[in-house]
Write an enzyme that holds these catalytic residues in place. Structure first.
Site, PDB file in Angstrom:
ATOM      1  N   TYR A 143       0.859  -1.179   0.000  1.00 56.10           N
ATOM      2  CA  TYR A 143       0.000   0.000   0.000  1.00 56.10           C
ATOM      3  C   TYR A 143       0.900   1.235   0.000  1.00 56.10           C
ATOM      4  O   TYR A 143       1.450   1.611   1.026  1.00 56.10           O
ATOM      5  CB  TYR A 143      -0.903  -0.060   1.236  1.00 56.10           C
ATOM      6  CG  TYR A 143      -1.913   1.053   1.382  1.00 56.10           C
ATOM      7  CD1 TYR A 143      -2.089   2.037   0.410  1.00 56.10           C
ATOM      8  CD2 TYR A 143      -2.707   1.118   2.517  1.00 56.10           C
ATOM      9  CE1 TYR A 143      -3.014   3.044   0.566  1.00 56.10           C
ATOM     10  CE2 TYR A 143      -3.650   2.118   2.693  1.00 56.10           C
ATOM     11  CZ  TYR A 143      -3.799   3.083   1.713  1.00 56.10           C
ATOM     12  OH  TYR A 143      -4.723   4.083   1.867  1.00 56.10           O
ATOM     13  N   LYS A 173      -1.260  -1.177  -4.259  1.00 60.13           N
ATOM     14  CA  LYS A 173      -2.294  -0.156  -4.106  1.00 60.13           C
ATOM     15  C   LYS A 173      -1.567   1.177  -4.131  1.00 60.13           C
ATOM     16  O   LYS A 173      -0.886   1.548  -3.175  1.00 60.13           O
ATOM     17  CB  LYS A 173      -3.082  -0.329  -2.822  1.00 60.13           C
ATOM     18  CG  LYS A 173      -4.169   0.725  -2.631  1.00 60.13           C
ATOM     19  CD  LYS A 173      -4.890   0.542  -1.306  1.00 60.13           C
ATOM     20  CE  LYS A 173      -6.085   1.479  -1.168  1.00 60.13           C
ATOM     21  NZ  LYS A 173      -5.723   2.897  -1.056  1.00 60.13           N
TER      22      LYS A 173
END
EC number: 4.1.3.3
Length: 230
Positions: A143, A173
């Site tokens: 992330y 992400k």
């Protein structure tokens, strides 16, 4: 490694964590939330305990309970439940990763630790590797959100050779406005079949043109006032 039958792609809802007026988690809403996403929005993939869900503001116990509730209520309704397990403490991240595997989550994601920040790619990779190893059968996603973590290591640099260190790595992400970095991530890793999930709603169209395979955002979770008031 038992990876999901379907690649994580398309719209992925970054779920909020419903609260009562007293600041307690309102678990009774989550089942309705699942039905709302599936039936009203047509969304069957979710990202739990991330930024939108205020995961880092919850205790480890609360994060575990929230993850369990989403997995339980989403069974046979949702395709993939990805649990964000990032924390400042490596041991807490490992505990949350192992817990995600135990409850039947479909993958885990981790942000960079942001108090004592990793200042090189290798240091960050070593942290991520230790977390991924706690759930060796689950797909692992990084992330990338430098505006909040303050960790400025470019995602393109991080992905270079990442499978050699983290064999369970499945995607990214990307929650940053640096489209050059995102485009280079896509261009330089096309053969790897990674999931390139974009996380800045306002730039999603540009990211799709550049090769994003999906989006993790809060835009599919915003129209919840009626649901949460019941």
């Amino acid at each position: 490694m038992a990876f999901p039958k379907k690649k994580l792609q398309g719209l992925v809802a970054a779920t909020i964590t419903p609260m009562t007026e007293n600041g307690e988690i309102n678990f009774s809403v989550i089942g309705q939330y699942v039905d709302y996403l599936v039936k009203e929005q047509g969304v069957k993939n979710i990202f739990v305990n991330g930024t939108t869900g205020e995961g880092l503001s919850l205790s480890v116990s609360e994060r575990r309970q929230v993850a369990e509730e989403w997995v339980t209520k989403g069974k046979d309704k949702l395709d993939q439940v990805i649990i964000h397990v990032g924390a400042l403490s490596l041991k807490e991240s490992q505990e949350l990763a192992q817990h995600a595997a135990e409850i039947g989550a479909d993958g885990i994601a981790v942000i960079a630790p942001f108090f004592l920040k990793p200042w090189t790619k290798d240091i960050l990779i070593n942290f991520l590797k230790e977390v991924a190893a706690a759930a060796p059968a689950l797909p692992f996603y990084y992330y990338h959100i430098p505006a909040l973590t303050g960790v400025k290591i470019r995602a393109e640099e991080l992905l270079d050779g990442i499978l050699d260190k983290i064999p369970t790595f499945q995607g990214l992400k990307f929650s940053d406005t640096d489209l050059l970095d995102f485009g280079q991530c896509v261009d330089q890793n096309r053969q790897q079949q990674f999931a390139f999930l974009f996380g800045v709603d306002e730039q999603l169209l540009s990211a799709l043109v550049m090769g994003a395979t999906g989006a993790v955002g809060s835009f599919v979770s915003r129209d919840l006032s009626t649901l949460l008031s019941n």
